[in-house]
Design a protein around this motif. Structure first.
Motif, PDB file in Angstrom:
ATOM      1  N   GLY A 135     -12.275   0.944  -8.401  1.00 44.57           N
ATOM      2  CA  GLY A 135     -12.720   1.235  -7.051  1.00 44.57           C
ATOM      3  C   GLY A 135     -14.067   1.929  -7.016  1.00 44.57           C
ATOM      4  O   GLY A 135     -15.002   1.574  -7.731  1.00 44.57           O
ATOM      5  N   MET A 192     -10.425   3.080  -2.888  1.00 43.28           N
ATOM      6  CA  MET A 192      -9.892   4.065  -3.831  1.00 43.28           C
ATOM      7  C   MET A 192     -10.584   5.418  -3.774  1.00 43.28           C
ATOM      8  O   MET A 192     -10.748   6.104  -4.786  1.00 43.28           O
ATOM      9  CB  MET A 192      -9.941   3.522  -5.263  1.00 43.28           C
ATOM     10  N   TYR A 207       0.955   4.637  -5.299  1.00 42.36           N
ATOM     11  CA  TYR A 207       0.634   5.949  -5.848  1.00 42.36           C
ATOM     12  C   TYR A 207       1.561   7.044  -5.322  1.00 42.36           C
ATOM     13  O   TYR A 207       1.819   8.031  -6.013  1.00 42.36           O
ATOM     14  CB  TYR A 207      -0.828   6.296  -5.547  1.00 42.36           C
ATOM     15  N   ASP A 223      -1.532   0.088  -2.006  1.00 37.76           N
ATOM     16  CA  ASP A 223      -1.830   1.084  -3.039  1.00 37.76           C
ATOM     17  C   ASP A 223      -1.316   2.471  -2.655  1.00 37.76           C
ATOM     18  O   ASP A 223      -0.885   3.229  -3.525  1.00 37.76           O
ATOM     19  CB  ASP A 223      -3.330   1.145  -3.308  1.00 37.76           C
ATOM     20  N   GLU A 269      -6.045   5.117   0.141  1.00 36.51           N
ATOM     21  CA  GLU A 269      -5.057   4.487  -0.731  1.00 36.51           C
ATOM     22  C   GLU A 269      -4.460   5.479  -1.714  1.00 36.51           C
ATOM     23  O   GLU A 269      -3.478   5.182  -2.396  1.00 36.51           O
ATOM     24  CB  GLU A 269      -5.712   3.344  -1.525  1.00 36.51           C
ATOM     25  N   VAL A 270      -5.076   6.645  -1.807  1.00 39.97           N
ATOM     26  CA  VAL A 270      -4.669   7.682  -2.739  1.00 39.97           C
ATOM     27  C   VAL A 270      -4.116   8.856  -1.923  1.00 39.97           C
ATOM     28  O   VAL A 270      -4.729   9.263  -0.940  1.00 39.97           O
ATOM     29  CB  VAL A 270      -5.873   8.145  -3.588  1.00 39.97           C
ATOM     30  N   ASP A 282     -13.841  -4.083  -5.129  1.00 41.11           N
ATOM     31  CA  ASP A 282     -12.705  -3.286  -5.607  1.00 41.11           C
ATOM     32  C   ASP A 282     -12.290  -3.868  -6.945  1.00 41.11           C
ATOM     33  O   ASP A 282     -11.449  -4.768  -7.012  1.00 41.11           O
ATOM     34  CB  ASP A 282     -11.550  -3.351  -4.609  1.00 41.11           C
TER      35      ASP A 282
END
Length: 540
Positions: free
Chosen positions: A329, A369, A424, A420, A396-397, A305
């Motif tokens: 990522g 990611m 975000y 994360d 994570e998004v 990462d």
């Protein structure tokens, strides 16, 4: 906590430039050696942090800047003060991970200045009795070697959840609350309750509050000292408690603390200090050590990462104004696919070799990611092609969370990285102290996304783990299970607290507590609602 040393006088030096340079270099070297020695004594993450500080003390560019200032007539003291200050300001302005390290650089400067002055560096006081340590911030060197028989808890007025004070406090199981601005008004001799679980400091507590806090502290000590058991809710629902690890050598200590496997193995340690990517053979040797250390257990490995706060010149040396939203990522691995292929090959070969020796673990591998279904298809296809049996993705998004039903039709599992995901979702850099208040996984928006992934996992019959810092919060761990998480991974030092918290609630309780948190409008209200709901539920 001792006050920082005053700025040296800005007066011309009365010594020869070479003498001043010699004094400065001796002080820099001495501080570097002291930090390394403290690191060797502390071990673990503390050693990594202190070794990084030692490198700061001997940074060639800093030494050159100091020499230039001395050549211009400055004293060693003033040259050190100004050079470090300039570098510190540059880091602070960069924000992110490097911005957080500005405080570490300031601590190194204080130690060098103290060495030049022939006095002890500012540090932790010793009043001769147990006490709560209140400070603006705490240096990594001091945090790493706190006397836990004397320091009952730590409260800082600055710093965020990713400051080294917070990270090291979690690793050492120190009761700590960071970023409490109001703590600056506390006075010596005042009685307080430091409640790390609630993230609060209670001033002038009543006898009843003191009694309740004492009871909780005694229960926590008993749970910590008890032989580890498998993670489970009160009704017997299994919730495997796994460890977040950064080096294979950490496996033994994690197992001793009751880790049932590894929920997040960070592979960056193999890459961060290298001028080029490590070979397949070098990687395979490290992965074999890890898998052997958890033979028979599940081990979830995250492929490299990099990017954002962890730039690597051989991977992506482009300058990005907002690297957290840039090529990082899975995106950067895809752009440098051979590095990803080598890593997956090394993992598959390590899995085969340890299995052949009878030392094999259940290896799962995930990509960081991931934002789209197409990226999921790319990674899982490549991983299976190269011999990985169980490929998955990190959520994570927000887009990945919202598409979790489709993502989990492709991936074998999902693991939610709450650090994360919170960053975000709330549009707040998780490594920037100025927006630390937004970096709270209790926020209902974050919890709602976790619920989406949990529901998708349940419908698809796929596991959904949590591997962010949120899993280490005992009450939030219950909420996460109520939202659909099937396993929790955390710093090994948090395992006992989380195990005890889960054992006090049934699955129905966990779901009710989670719904109470979801109904709130902000993070503080969600935590309060969950606490109230938890107090009403009774374990089956």
């Amino acid at each position: 906590m001792a006050e920082p040393l005053p700025a040296p006088a800005d007066e011309p030096s009365t010594r020869a430039a070479d003498e001043e340079k010699g004094r400065a270099h001796e002080a820099l070297s001495a501080v570097a050696r002291e930090l390394e020695e403290r690191g060797e004594h502390a071990g673990g993450t503390a050693q990594e942090v202190l070794e990084a500080q030692a490198m700061m003390a001997e940074d060639p560019s800093l030494a050159d800047d100091i020499d230039d200032r001395i050549a211009g007539g400055k004293t060693a003291e003033r040259a050190v003060h100004d050079a470090f200050g300039s570098f510190q300001q540059t880091l602070a302005e960069m924000g992110g991970y490097l911005g957080e390290r500005a405080a570490d650089l300031g601590d190194v400067a204080q130690r060098v200045l103290a060495r030049l002055a022939g006095i002890a560096a500012p540090g932790v006081p010793d009043p001769g009795h147990p006490f709560v340590l209140v400070a603006r911030d705490l240096s990594p060197a001091d945090t790493a070697l706190l006397d836990l028989d004397q320091v009952l808890a730590v409260v800082t007025t600055e710093g965020g959840p990713t400051s080294h004070t917070a990270i090291l406090a979690r690793e050492k199981s120190i009761v700590a609350v960071v970023g409490v601005a109001e703590a600056a008004s506390l006075s010596e001799g005042e009685t307080v309750i430091v409640d790390a679980a609630a993230g609060a400091v209670v001033t002038d507590p009543s006898p009843e509050q003191i009694a309740e806090a004492t009871t909780r502290a005694e229960a926590r000590r008993a749970a910590t000292c008890a032989p580890p058991t498998a993670g489970a809710l009160a009704d017997g629902t299994a919730v495997p408690l796994l460890a977040n690890l950064g080096k294979p050598e950490d496996a033994t200590a994690a197992r001793e603390l009751g880790a049932e496997g590894v929920g997040l193995f960070r592979t960056e340690f193999l890459f961060l200090n290298s001028a080029e990517a490590p070979t397949v053979a070098d990687q395979q040797a490290a992965y074999e050590t890890l898998l052997s250390g958890f033979a028979g257990c599940k081990v979830v490995v995250r492929v490299l990462d990099a990017g954002a706060d962890k730039p690597l010149a051989f991977l992506n040396d482009d300058t990005e104004e907002n690297p957290a939203l840039g090529l990082r990522g899975i995106r950067v691995l895809r752009a440098r696919e051979q590095i990803l292929r080598d890593q997956l090959t090394a993992l598959a070969q390590a899995d085969a070799a340890t299995t052949e020796r009878g030392e094999g673990a259940e290896l799962w591998v995930m990509a960081p990611m991931v934002a789209t279904v197409e990226e999921t298809e790319y990674f899982t296809s490549l991983a299976r092609e190269l011999g990985i049996k169980t490929p998955g993705v990190m959520v994570e998004v927000p887009s990945c969370a919202l598409l979790a039903d489709r993502v989990l039709q492709v991936a074998d599992f999902a693991s939610i990285g709450t650090n994360d995901l919170t960053q975000y979702t709330l549009a707040a850099d998780r490594l920037l102290g100025s927006v630390a208040s937004f970096q709270d996984p209790w926020h209902p928006a974050v919890l709602r996304l976790v619920k989406e992934v949990g529901a998708a996992g349940r419908d698809a019959g796929k596991p959904v783990g949590i591997c962010g810092e949120a899993a280490a919060d005992p009450l939030l761990a219950v909420v996460l299970v109520g939202l659909g998480a099937t396993s929790l991974s955390m710093s090994p030092s948090a395992l006992a607290d989380v195990r005890m918290s889960l054992s006090g609630h049934s699955l129905d309780d966990a779901r009710a507590i989670a719904e109470a948190a979801l109904a709130a409008n902000d993070a503080a209200s969600a935590r309060a609602a969950a606490q109230a709901a938890a107090s009403r539920t009774t374990a089956a």
